[in-house]
Write an enzyme that holds these catalytic residues in place. Structure first.
Site, short mmCIF file in Angstrom:
data_model
loop_
_atom_site.label_atom_id
_atom_site.label_comp_id
_atom_site.label_asym_id
_atom_site.label_seq_id
_atom_site.Cartn_x
_atom_site.Cartn_y
_atom_site.Cartn_z
N ASP A 52 0.83 -1.22 0.00
CA ASP A 52 0.00 0.00 0.00
C ASP A 52 0.86 1.27 0.00
O ASP A 52 2.07 1.22 0.20
CB ASP A 52 -0.91 -0.03 1.24
CG ASP A 52 -1.99 1.04 1.19
OD1 ASP A 52 -2.33 1.51 0.09
OD2 ASP A 52 -2.50 1.40 2.26
N GLU A 105 2.04 5.02 -4.36
CA GLU A 105 1.98 5.89 -5.58
C GLU A 105 3.23 6.72 -5.72
O GLU A 105 3.57 7.04 -6.87
CB GLU A 105 0.74 6.80 -5.49
CG GLU A 105 -0.58 6.05 -5.51
CD GLU A 105 -0.88 5.25 -4.26
OE1 GLU A 105 -0.40 5.66 -3.18
OE2 GLU A 105 -1.54 4.22 -4.36
N ASP A 128 -9.35 3.15 -2.14
CA ASP A 128 -10.28 3.61 -1.11
C ASP A 128 -11.61 4.10 -1.67
O ASP A 128 -11.90 5.30 -1.70
CB ASP A 128 -9.62 4.72 -0.28
CG ASP A 128 -8.38 4.21 0.44
OD1 ASP A 128 -8.20 2.98 0.51
OD2 ASP A 128 -7.59 5.04 0.92
C1 GLC Z 1 -4.90 3.24 2.83
C2 GLC Z 1 -5.35 1.96 2.16
C3 GLC Z 1 -6.42 1.30 3.01
C4 GLC Z 1 -5.86 1.04 4.39
C5 GLC Z 1 -5.36 2.33 5.03
C6 GLC Z 1 -4.64 2.11 6.36
O1 GLC Z 1 -5.91 4.18 2.85
O2 GLC Z 1 -5.81 2.19 0.86
O3 GLC Z 1 -6.86 0.11 2.41
O4 GLC Z 1 -6.85 0.47 5.20
O5 GLC Z 1 -4.45 2.98 4.16
O6 GLC Z 1 -3.53 1.30 6.18
#
Ligand code: GLC
Length: 647
Positions: A308, A311, A406
């Site tokens: 995650d 980007e 998200d």
């Molecule tokens: C980002 C991710 C989400 C995750 C959050 C906390 O927003 O896209 O899926 O729950 O971070 O890690």
């Protein structure tokens, strides 16, 4: 036929795996090119042309009428007019008199204006002098996509358990929280294969650490869950916390594996753990080093991961404070200046020796993180792994899947999930799906049941939501048996869904397609985008509207209408054309094409109990080519057998 054009000195993106000689610039048909500060390509669309592709972008399957910007960006406001999402998938297909596809292979920003003003002009502005352009000619859009999938290499092959149902929530903090989720699913009879661990499993959100108080014995915990057929899937973020004494941080600093800023010192960006450095995934040695860090998890028996913030997402930097205004309603405006300045402020050393600012090669960052992890897991594990990432570029599909970030608990986002699936498949991302139930906002019973009925058919089927939102595990809702029914369908269909995924991946084909790809020449099918083909036999027509009891379904040919309920499957033969179909919340209706079969398995509580070959056959066909294997062996060939219906 595929023709490649090269302009300037292109950055190696690793998207295309086939070598082609470049054609002379004068051979470029379909587009006219103007060179200025950007490389600018234009063409005229015919009145009735449809434009497909662009993977993870908003608006719908037909991209016409919109403006899309490939510039990977963390923005949770998934509005219809939002120009950029988390991935850059620069492949489009023009379905006109002379259909063609075009892949703009550059990690720089690209702006696609697909007739947004209604004048028929399609323009593509690449913010670089250096790119490769692949033009693909073919008889049909589907044929063009197949040629494209043939040159970008085979999709990542996840293990069978990755096709099970996954439960996730930002907010599960401890071993107890996770054990409770497992127990509640078991108690409610809802099948489950994995539970995700969001950032709270870590020690202060630091990658490659575990909070020992919350998870005193990760290896023991993971083994205990595996004994029940459940896997743990931890999140891994891109930034490494600045923390002297942390071995990963110290080694990264010592070996200069992190990106530097214009002053020549390591770039500092605030993300979840506070100030971090970003690994320079553009360098082979850094990718290898980062991939090797997953040993921390694989040593505890973990085989699935979720990458995650790649980007990369930046909250603030040492030079620029956090935004005070939220980034809402950006519409036509590009990313806020603050972020552009951030991305211009740190640099990558490419393997060819060049140095480029992140801004110039931005769209590859997340994909290279996926590559680093995928290659690392390939070295560390003797079996297939699960990996999905938020950010991506075409090519990353060979190392992992993606989820669409998200979203929110709204009916519009459910609809977007349906639109995204074929577009992502056109760009190679077969293993994909959305946060089922929605990430932001509060999900209700009706929306979750309808969303699950869609996710049953998407390879990644994960219920995930944000912290502080209403709990949305199936067992939280009234009449849990309805949720059991819907999730159970996924498991009954797994012999088919797994087989179709593997056949599509191994043959470099799409799994989920728009109707038009299977029924060329059917004018009505060409304009229907809320129904999808899933594999060779199935068509789905999900209910995507609140408060309704059914919908109008278009059948391009006679089909078997299958109704799944707690009583089992009931099949009726229905004719071609439009029909109004009732689909109450506790039932799922789908269709089997004429002369095709769907193998369905026995009811199980997770994939460890599933026998892919113990099936009955639904539909009117006489033969089905089934792929089956042990569900984890690497480099499987096409293990298939032909199932024949008994006369
Ligand atoms: C980002 C991710 C989400 C995750 C959050 C906390 O927003 O896209 O899926 O729950 O971070 O890690």
């Amino acid at each position: 036929m595929i023709t490649k054009f090269s302009y300037g000195t292109p950055v190696e993106t690793f998207a295309v795996v086939k070598d082609f000689p470049s054609a002379g610039h004068e051979q470029l048909r379909h587009f006219s090119r103007k060179k200025g500060t950007v490389q600018y390509f234009t063409c005229m669309l015919g009145e009735e042309d449809i434009v497909y592709g662009l993977g993870e972008t908003m608006r719908g399957v037909n991209k016409r009428g919109g403006r899309y910007i490939s510039f990977n960006y963390d923005d949770p406001h998934h509005k219809d007019d939002m120009p950029s999402m988390y991935g850059a998938h620069n492949f489009l297909i023009v379905d006109g008199e002379e259909p063609f596809g075009a892949f703009f292979d550059t990690p720089s920003k690209v702006v696609f204006d697909i007739d947004s003003k209604g004048s028929g002009v399609l323009s593509v502005a690449c913010e670089t002098q250096d790119l490769r352009l692949y033009i693909i000619e073919g008889e049909t859009p589907y044929g063009i996509v197949k040629q494209f999938l043939g040159i970008i290499g085979r999709s990542f092959l996840p293990p069978l358990w990755a096709f099970g149902y996954g439960q996730s929530r930002w907010g599960y903090k401890t071993e107890r929280d996770i054990s409770r989720v497992a127990a509640k699913h078991e108690e409610a009879g809802i099948p489950l294969d994995y539970i995700c661990m969001d950032i709270d499993y870590m020690d202060r959100y630091i990658d490659f650490t575990v909070n020992k108080r919350r998870f005193p014995n990760m290896a023991g915990f993971s083994a205990k869950l595996k004994g029940k057929g459940l896997h743990l899937v931890p999140i891994v973020d891109a930034g490494i916390k600045i923390e002297p004494g942390n071995p990963v941080y110290s080694e990264g600093v010592e070996k200069e594996y992190f990106c530097k800023n214009h002053e020549g010192t390591f770039f500092k960006a605030e993300v979840w753990p506070g100030m971090t450095h970003f690994p320079d995934f553009f360098q082979e040695k850094v990718r290898r080093w980062f991939g090797d860090q997953y040993k921390f998890y694989t040593d505890s028996g973990l085989e699935g991961f979720w990458n995650d913030m790649n980007e990369p997402a930046i909250f603030s930097t040492e030079y620029r404070a956090k935004d005070t205004k939220p980034d809402v309603g950006r519409g036509d405006v590009d990313q806020p200046e603050r972020h552009i300045a951030d991305f211009k402020d740190f640099f990558h050393r490419l393997d060819d020796g060049r140095e480029k600012s992140n801004y110039e090669v931005h769209n590859l960052y997340g994909a290279l993180m996926t590559r680093a992890s995928g290659e690392g897991l390939g070295r560390l594990l003797d079996r297939r792994y699960l990996l999905f990432s938020r950010s991506s570029y075409i090519g990353a599909h060979r190392y992992g899947g993606i989820w669409t970030g998200d979203n929110a608990s709204t009916w519009e986002m459910l609809r977007q999930n349906v639109y995204h699936m074929p577009s992502l498949n056109m760009c190679g991302f077969l293993y994909s799906g959305a946060d089922t139930g929605g990430f932001g906002g509060n999900c209700d019973r009706e929306l979750l049941l309808r969303w699950l009925a869609v996710s049953v058919f998407t390879p990644l089927m994960r219920n995930h939501t944000a912290i502080f939102t209403r709990n949305q595990e199936c067992y939280r809702f009234r009449k849990v048996e309805d949720f059991r029914t819907v999730v159970s369908l996924r498991y009954r269909l797994l012999p088919y869904l797994y087989s179709e995924f593997m056949k599509a991946a191994l043959r470099q084909d799409m799994l989920i397609r728009p109707l038009a790809f299977d029924y060329p020449g059917d004018e009505k099918a060409r304009h229907i985008h809320d129904q999808l083909m899933v594999g060779e036999s199935v068509m789905i027509a999900p209910v995507l509207e609140k408060g309704v009891k059914g919908r109008v379904v278009y059948l391009p040919e006679p089909m078997t209408e299958v109704r799944w309920s707690s009583e089992g499957f009931t099949c009726i033969e229905v004719g071609a054309g439009e029909r109004t179909v009732m689909a109450p919340l506790h039932q799922v209706v789908f269709y089997i094409r004429k002369g095709k079969l769907v193998p369905v398995g026995k009811q199980v509580s997770n994939t460890s109990e599933l026998d892919l070959m113990d099936v009955e056959l639904l539909g009117t066909g006489t033969e089905y080519e089934q792929y089956a294997d042990d569900g984890y062996t690497k480099d499987c060939g096409l293990n298939r057998c032909v199932l024949r219906r008994k006369a």
